[in-house]
Design a protein around this motif. Structure first.
Motif, PDB file in Angstrom:
ATOM      1  N   TRP A  39       0.826  -1.205   0.000  1.00 18.05           N
ATOM      2  CA  TRP A  39       0.000   0.000   0.000  1.00 18.05           C
ATOM      3  C   TRP A  39       0.865   1.262   0.000  1.00 18.05           C
ATOM      4  CZ3 TRP A  39      -4.809   1.213  -1.021  1.00 18.05           C
ATOM      5  CH2 TRP A  39      -5.376   2.381  -0.517  1.00 18.05           C
ATOM      6  N   ALA A  40       1.840   1.316   0.905  1.00 20.42           N
ATOM      7  CA  ALA A  40       2.708   2.495   1.003  1.00 20.42           C
ATOM      8  C   ALA A  40       3.488   2.707  -0.296  1.00 20.42           C
ATOM      9  CB  ALA A  40       3.670   2.365   2.185  1.00 20.42           C
ATOM     10  N   LEU A  41       3.968   1.629  -0.896  1.00 20.71           N
ATOM     11  CA  LEU A  41       4.726   1.739  -2.136  1.00 20.71           C
ATOM     12  C   LEU A  41       3.871   2.322  -3.260  1.00 20.71           C
ATOM     13  CD1 LEU A  41       7.345   1.211  -3.690  1.00 20.71           C
ATOM     14  CD2 LEU A  41       6.491  -1.106  -4.145  1.00 20.71           C
ATOM     15  N   ALA A  42       2.612   1.923  -3.313  1.00 19.28           N
ATOM     16  CA  ALA A  42       1.712   2.451  -4.344  1.00 19.28           C
ATOM     17  C   ALA A  42       1.547   3.966  -4.189  1.00 19.28           C
ATOM     18  CB  ALA A  42       0.355   1.765  -4.269  1.00 19.28           C
ATOM     19  N   TRP A  43       1.344   4.429  -2.946  1.00 17.50           N
ATOM     20  CA  TRP A  43       1.158   5.856  -2.708  1.00 17.50           C
ATOM     21  C   TRP A  43       2.437   6.633  -2.947  1.00 17.50           C
ATOM     22  CZ3 TRP A  43      -3.231   8.008  -2.957  1.00 17.50           C
ATOM     23  CH2 TRP A  43      -4.376   7.309  -2.620  1.00 17.50           C
ATOM     24  N   ILE A  44       3.542   6.091  -2.473  1.00 17.68           N
ATOM     25  CA  ILE A  44       4.825   6.764  -2.683  1.00 17.68           C
ATOM     26  C   ILE A  44       5.136   6.842  -4.176  1.00 17.68           C
ATOM     27  CG2 ILE A  44       7.320   6.555  -2.316  1.00 17.68           C
ATOM     28  CD1 ILE A  44       6.569   5.270   0.438  1.00 17.68           C
ATOM     29  N   GLY A  45       4.781   5.790  -4.916  1.00 11.88           N
ATOM     30  CA  GLY A  45       5.013   5.777  -6.364  1.00 11.88           C
ATOM     31  C   GLY A  45       4.316   6.925  -7.069  1.00 11.88           C
ATOM     32  N   LEU A  46       3.080   7.221  -6.680  1.00 15.05           N
ATOM     33  CA  LEU A  46       2.375   8.351  -7.289  1.00 15.05           C
ATOM     34  C   LEU A  46       3.096   9.667  -6.987  1.00 15.05           C
ATOM     35  CD1 LEU A  46      -1.396   7.537  -6.692  1.00 15.05           C
ATOM     36  CD2 LEU A  46      -0.244   7.759  -8.890  1.00 15.05           C
ATOM     37  N   ASP A  47       3.547   9.822  -5.749  1.00 17.10           N
ATOM     38  CA  ASP A  47       4.251  11.052  -5.387  1.00 17.10           C
ATOM     39  C   ASP A  47       5.602  11.158  -6.100  1.00 17.10           C
ATOM     40  OD1 ASP A  47       2.194  11.968  -3.801  1.00 17.10           O
ATOM     41  OD2 ASP A  47       2.978  11.050  -1.982  1.00 17.10           O
ATOM     42  N   VAL A  48       6.284  10.017  -6.280  1.00 16.39           N
ATOM     43  CA  VAL A  48       7.551  10.021  -7.027  1.00 16.39           C
ATOM     44  C   VAL A  48       7.298  10.452  -8.473  1.00 16.39           C
ATOM     45  CG1 VAL A  48       9.371   8.536  -7.986  1.00 16.39           C
ATOM     46  CG2 VAL A  48       8.774   8.368  -5.566  1.00 16.39           C
ATOM     47  N   LEU A  49       6.256   9.910  -9.083  1.00 17.78           N
ATOM     48  CA  LEU A  49       5.917  10.309 -10.452  1.00 17.78           C
ATOM     49  C   LEU A  49       5.599  11.801 -10.538  1.00 17.78           C
ATOM     50  CD1 LEU A  49       3.672   7.344 -11.660  1.00 17.78           C
ATOM     51  CD2 LEU A  49       5.915   7.990 -12.546  1.00 17.78           C
ATOM     52  N   MET A  50       4.858  12.303  -9.547  1.00 19.56           N
ATOM     53  CA  MET A  50       4.503  13.712  -9.562  1.00 19.56           C
ATOM     54  C   MET A  50       5.746  14.586  -9.401  1.00 19.56           C
ATOM     55  SD  MET A  50       1.111  15.321  -7.736  1.00 19.56           S
ATOM     56  CE  MET A  50       1.348  14.319  -6.328  1.00 19.56           C
ATOM     57  N   ALA A  51       6.625  14.221  -8.464  1.00 19.85           N
ATOM     58  CA  ALA A  51       7.850  14.997  -8.253  1.00 19.85           C
ATOM     59  C   ALA A  51       8.747  14.950  -9.491  1.00 19.85           C
ATOM     60  CB  ALA A  51       8.601  14.468  -7.035  1.00 19.85           C
ATOM     61  N   ALA A  52       8.879  13.768 -10.086  1.00 19.91           N
ATOM     62  CA  ALA A  52       9.703  13.634 -11.295  1.00 19.91           C
ATOM     63  C   ALA A  52       9.115  14.453 -12.444  1.00 19.91           C
ATOM     64  CB  ALA A  52       9.827  12.163 -11.695  1.00 19.91           C
ATOM     65  N   GLY A  53       7.787  14.453 -12.557  1.00 17.77           N
ATOM     66  CA  GLY A  53       7.137  15.241 -13.599  1.00 17.77           C
ATOM     67  C   GLY A  53       7.341  16.727 -13.398  1.00 17.77           C
ATOM     68  N   CYS A  54       7.220  17.185 -12.151  1.00 16.41           N
ATOM     69  CA  CYS A  54       7.451  18.608 -11.858  1.00 16.41           C
ATOM     70  C   CYS A  54       8.888  18.992 -12.182  1.00 16.41           C
ATOM     71  CB  CYS A  54       7.157  18.898 -10.385  1.00 16.41           C
ATOM     72  SG  CYS A  54       5.418  18.861  -9.951  1.00 16.41           S
ATOM     73  N   ALA A  55       9.830  18.166 -11.743  1.00 15.07           N
ATOM     74  CA  ALA A  55      11.248  18.473 -11.971  1.00 15.07           C
ATOM     75  C   ALA A  55      11.579  18.473 -13.460  1.00 15.07           C
ATOM     76  CB  ALA A  55      12.129  17.465 -11.229  1.00 15.07           C
ATOM     77  N   THR A  56      11.095  17.466 -14.161  1.00 13.82           N
ATOM     78  CA  THR A  56      11.392  17.369 -15.596  1.00 13.82           C
ATOM     79  C   THR A  56      10.760  18.527 -16.363  1.00 13.82           C
ATOM     80  OG1 THR A  56      11.488  14.969 -15.396  1.00 13.82           O
ATOM     81  CG2 THR A  56      11.268  15.866 -17.614  1.00 13.82           C
ATOM     82  N   THR A  57       9.530  18.852 -16.014  1.00  8.20           N
ATOM     83  CA  THR A  57       8.857  19.976 -16.677  1.00  8.20           C
ATOM     84  C   THR A  57       9.616  21.272 -16.418  1.00  8.20           C
ATOM     85  OG1 THR A  57       6.714  18.875 -16.502  1.00  8.20           O
ATOM     86  CG2 THR A  57       6.690  21.262 -16.863  1.00  8.20           C
ATOM     87  N   ALA A  58      10.034  21.478 -15.173  1.00 11.71           N
ATOM     88  CA  ALA A  58      10.774  22.699 -14.831  1.00 11.71           C
ATOM     89  C   ALA A  58      12.088  22.770 -15.601  1.00 11.71           C
ATOM     90  CB  ALA A  58      11.036  22.750 -13.327  1.00 11.71           C
ATOM     91  N   LEU A  59      12.842  21.678 -15.605  1.00 13.89           N
ATOM     92  CA  LEU A  59      14.138  21.683 -16.297  1.00 13.89           C
ATOM     93  C   LEU A  59      13.980  21.922 -17.795  1.00 13.89           C
ATOM     94  CD1 LEU A  59      15.960  18.778 -14.436  1.00 13.89           C
ATOM     95  CD2 LEU A  59      16.489  21.222 -14.314  1.00 13.89           C
ATOM     96  N   LEU A  60      13.062  21.194 -18.411  1.00 14.77           N
ATOM     97  CA  LEU A  60      12.852  21.368 -19.852  1.00 14.77           C
ATOM     98  C   LEU A  60      12.310  22.758 -20.155  1.00 14.77           C
ATOM     99  CD1 LEU A  60      11.364  17.878 -20.812  1.00 14.77           C
ATOM    100  CD2 LEU A  60      13.636  18.758 -21.399  1.00 14.77           C
TER     101      LEU A  60
END
Length: 126
Positions: A39-60
């Motif tokens: 359960w925790a891994l599933a929730w953390i995975g969504l937050d990791v995807l969101m953080a990675a998306g924010c970072a990638t969008t900002a950098l690009l």
């Protein structure tokens, strides 16, 4: 419109129609609750995807790379999904209030990302 693009769009439209009976089957057959492993891994995975998306969008975006529009779009989708699961899996009471508060912030993030995804001027360095 290219022929393969037209057929791809027709397949997508057909898939949307075929998903309706599948959703009905799921609504009728899925249990109201279940035990979930990782359960925790599933929730953390969504937050990791969101953080990675924010970072990638900002950098690009800061580089003026138009691919930031793609990552912004994907990040908006993840934020909406995270908000949906926050609200629909929270028990009533304080946890639901917290989930709704998080969903408001995730909605703001999604809206910002949609704005970036649709704005050529912002991500073109103008």
């Amino acid at each position: 419109m290219r022929r393969w693009t037209r057929w791809t769009l027709i397949v997508l439209g057909t898939a949307s129609v075929l998903l309706v009976p599948w959703m009905i089957v799921l609504a009728v057959t899925l249990p109201g609750s279940t035990q979930v492993r990782h359960w925790a891994l599933a929730w953390i995975g969504l937050d990791v995807l969101m953080a990675a998306g924010c970072a990638t969008t900002a950098l690009l975006g800061l580089r003026g790379d138009s691919r930031a529009r793609l990552t912004a779009s994907a990040t908006a989708s993840v934020a909406v999904l995270d908000a949906w699961f926050d609200i629909t899996t929270a028990p009533a009471g304080a946890e639901l209030v917290q989930a709704v508060g998080c969903a408001v912030l995730e909605g703001a993030l999604a809206g910002t990302c949609v704005y970036l995804a649709l704005s050529r001027r912002v991500l073109a360095g103008a």
